[in-house]
Design an enzyme around this catalytic site. Sequence first.
Site, PDB file in Angstrom:
ATOM      1  CE  LYS A  77      -4.349   1.083   0.213  1.00  0.00           C
ATOM      2  NZ  LYS A  77      -5.706   0.344  -0.338  1.00  0.00           N
ATOM      3  N   GLY A 182     -19.881   6.973   3.691  1.00  0.00           N
ATOM      4  CA  GLY A 182     -19.144   7.451   2.702  1.00  0.00           C
ATOM      5  C   GLY A 182     -19.624   7.277   1.133  1.00  0.00           C
ATOM      6  N   GLY A 184     -18.432   7.533  -2.102  1.00  0.00           N
ATOM      7  CA  GLY A 184     -17.290   7.888  -3.132  1.00  0.00           C
ATOM      8  C   GLY A 184     -17.339   6.706  -3.882  1.00  0.00           C
ATOM      9  CG  ASN A 185     -15.006   3.514  -6.871  1.00  0.00           C
ATOM     10  OD1 ASN A 185     -14.733   2.381  -6.440  1.00  0.00           O
ATOM     11  ND2 ASN A 185     -14.839   4.146  -8.225  1.00  0.00           N
ATOM     12  CB  VAL A 186     -16.290   1.608  -1.960  1.00  0.00           C
ATOM     13  CG1 VAL A 186     -16.921   0.349  -1.361  1.00  0.00           C
ATOM     14  CG2 VAL A 186     -14.927   1.380  -2.532  1.00  0.00           C
ATOM     15  N   GLY A 187     -18.976   3.372  -1.860  1.00  0.00           N
ATOM     16  CA  GLY A 187     -20.133   3.610  -1.212  1.00  0.00           C
ATOM     17  C   GLY A 187     -21.480   3.964  -2.383  1.00  0.00           C
TER      18      GLY A 187
HETATM   19  P1  NAD Z   1     -13.170   7.634  -2.551  1.00  0.00           P
HETATM   20  O1  NAD Z   1     -12.310   8.971  -2.269  1.00  0.00           O
HETATM   21  O2  NAD Z   1     -13.870   7.535  -4.057  1.00  0.00           O
HETATM   22  O3  NAD Z   1     -14.469   7.994  -1.448  1.00  0.00           O
HETATM   23  C1  NAD Z   1     -14.483   8.441  -0.087  1.00  0.00           C
HETATM   24  C2  NAD Z   1     -15.901   8.650   0.499  1.00  0.00           C
HETATM   25  O4  NAD Z   1     -15.588   8.994   1.651  1.00  0.00           O
HETATM   26  C3  NAD Z   1     -15.953  10.159  -0.029  1.00  0.00           C
HETATM   27  O5  NAD Z   1     -17.283  10.486  -0.233  1.00  0.00           O
HETATM   28  C4  NAD Z   1     -15.826  10.883   1.098  1.00  0.00           C
HETATM   29  O6  NAD Z   1     -16.384  12.374   1.200  1.00  0.00           O
HETATM   30  C5  NAD Z   1     -15.935  10.268   2.247  1.00  0.00           C
HETATM   31  N1  NAD Z   1     -15.579  10.556   3.399  1.00  0.00           N
HETATM   32  C6  NAD Z   1     -14.177  10.892   3.850  1.00  0.00           C
HETATM   33  N2  NAD Z   1     -14.210  11.109   5.102  1.00  0.00           N
HETATM   34  C7  NAD Z   1     -15.261  10.735   5.628  1.00  0.00           C
HETATM   35  C8  NAD Z   1     -15.785  10.686   6.845  1.00  0.00           C
HETATM   36  N3  NAD Z   1     -15.052  11.251   8.162  1.00  0.00           N
HETATM   37  N4  NAD Z   1     -17.011  10.338   7.100  1.00  0.00           N
HETATM   38  C9  NAD Z   1     -17.762   9.800   6.180  1.00  0.00           C
HETATM   39  N5  NAD Z   1     -17.448   9.876   4.792  1.00  0.00           N
HETATM   40  C10 NAD Z   1     -16.221  10.552   4.790  1.00  0.00           C
HETATM   41  O7  NAD Z   1     -12.764   6.383  -1.871  1.00  0.00           O
HETATM   42  P2  NAD Z   1     -13.275   4.867  -2.181  1.00  0.00           P
HETATM   43  O8  NAD Z   1     -12.302   4.366  -3.380  1.00  0.00           O
HETATM   44  O9  NAD Z   1     -14.712   4.823  -2.256  1.00  0.00           O
HETATM   45  O10 NAD Z   1     -12.422   4.052  -0.864  1.00  0.00           O
HETATM   46  C11 NAD Z   1     -13.336   4.006   0.360  1.00  0.00           C
HETATM   47  C12 NAD Z   1     -12.801   2.953   1.116  1.00  0.00           C
HETATM   48  O11 NAD Z   1     -12.856   1.848   0.567  1.00  0.00           O
HETATM   49  C13 NAD Z   1     -11.336   2.907   1.621  1.00  0.00           C
HETATM   50  O12 NAD Z   1     -11.311   2.315   2.868  1.00  0.00           O
HETATM   51  C14 NAD Z   1     -10.724   2.173   0.563  1.00  0.00           C
HETATM   52  O13 NAD Z   1      -9.471   1.563   1.138  1.00  0.00           O
HETATM   53  C15 NAD Z   1     -11.664   0.983   0.351  1.00  0.00           C
HETATM   54  N6  NAD Z   1     -11.506   0.280  -0.757  1.00  0.00           N
HETATM   55  C16 NAD Z   1     -11.661   0.928  -2.205  1.00  0.00           C
HETATM   56  C17 NAD Z   1     -11.559   0.226  -3.435  1.00  0.00           C
HETATM   57  C18 NAD Z   1     -11.718   0.868  -4.599  1.00  0.00           C
HETATM   58  O14 NAD Z   1     -11.762   0.290  -5.497  1.00  0.00           O
HETATM   59  N7  NAD Z   1     -11.896   2.154  -4.838  1.00  0.00           N
HETATM   60  C19 NAD Z   1     -11.286  -1.217  -3.158  1.00  0.00           C
HETATM   61  C20 NAD Z   1     -11.200  -1.783  -1.847  1.00  0.00           C
HETATM   62  C21 NAD Z   1     -11.323  -1.114  -0.825  1.00  0.00           C
END
Ligand code: NAD
Length: 364
Positions: A77, A182, A184-187
């Site tokens: 990472k 959250g 973002g991409n995952v949520g």
């Molecule tokens: P992202 O940057 O696309 O989205 C993150 C979201 O979290 C945003 O909506 C942001 O506003 C929100 N956020 C930030 N701080 C916050 C808080 N204090 N309370 C609530 N929401 C908050 O990130 P992502 O890629 O969706 O990743 C999110 C999680 O999923 C991370 O832990 C990441 O490691 C994990 N993950 C991501 C992937 C991927 O393919 N993107 C794969 C596996 C795991």
Amino acid sequence: MTEEAQMYDKIGPEKIVRFYDAKSGLKGYLIIDNTRRGPAKGGVRLRPDVDELEVFRLARAMTLKCAMADLPFGGGKSGIIADPKKLSKKQKKTLLVAYGRAIKHLAPSEYVSAPDMNTAEQEMAWIVEGNGSKKCVTGKPRRLGGIPHELGSTGFGVYHSTLVALKYLKKDVKQITFAVEGFGNVGEFAAKYLCEAGAKLVAVSDSNGVLVCPEGIDFSRLQKIKKKKGSVTAYGKGKILEGNAILDVRCDVLITAAIKDLVRLEDASRLYFSLIVEGSNIPMSHATEELLHRKGILVIPDFVANAGGVISSYVEYKGGTIKDMWRMVEQKVVKNTKLVLSRKGRCPRCVADAIALKRVNGYS
Ligand code: NAD
């Protein structure tokens, strides 16, 4: 034992790299936890507070995730210390290009990067620019031969993992209410698929706050508002709360999809959910997961539920198609969620760790 001492065990980490580039201002870490199964795989997180221990915990989660998904990758990472809200596009590009250069001696030979919080396909293109090899990252734009994570592979996998867990709990997806931490991409994608399957979204958060709407949130309206106004808190209906108030929402399922350590031991008594699916990485400690298990709250561990992204990365790495990706994400995530739930009565985290560690050690 101090938290730092816990970093070192028989699995890793193999390499801890701190990088600093005075010219670009790039500052951060790359931790290669374990490469027994193949090059270390794991994304790059860009946040002002990212630290070495967090990067190590995420790298270990990747070691276990790749082993659990039975992929020929180890775990690693990266973390770049910077505040995305304070960076112009040009400054962000400078940092990502510098990061691509800084990891050149290890990527793609021993480490392959990918998107994580605040990094996406454009950032992957900048990393390639600095590094010089397209193989140094996955989740690249299609024009670079990539399968972008923006297609929603991780959220799609989280959705399938949730369906398996609901079936295990004998709950009908059409009858459940859920909250997403959250957007973002995952949520966003996990919420989209669950809403399409008939579940009712009653709360969602982002870095600006928590939107709670017990009568149900209209997903496409939410998506449009987030895109236009930048936050779910601009939805215009329901209540807006602060901090980790998402934990107090009274609904059946919580999908975590943002920060580390969202749920702490002391939060156990305030939770109403019967199921928590860890879309984010390390949203709670193992001790917290074990406590929730004893309290009867089912928690699907991060590296089981959110493996969609790395499975997509693997398909990209070996030159497969987007269609191959959807098929493999569903098949592997469903299989592994069922596997960890098959040992009735046991804490899913303990079962998952045992399976993954056996698969890592099998490659000694
Ligand atoms: P992202 O940057 O696309 O989205 C993150 C979201 O979290 C945003 O909506 C942001 O506003 C929100 N956020 C930030 N701080 C916050 C808080 N204090 N309370 C609530 N929401 C908050 O990130 P992502 O890629 O969706 O990743 C999110 C999680 O999923 C991370 O832990 C990441 O490691 C994990 N993950 C991501 C992937 C991927 O393919 N993107 C794969 C596996 C795991």
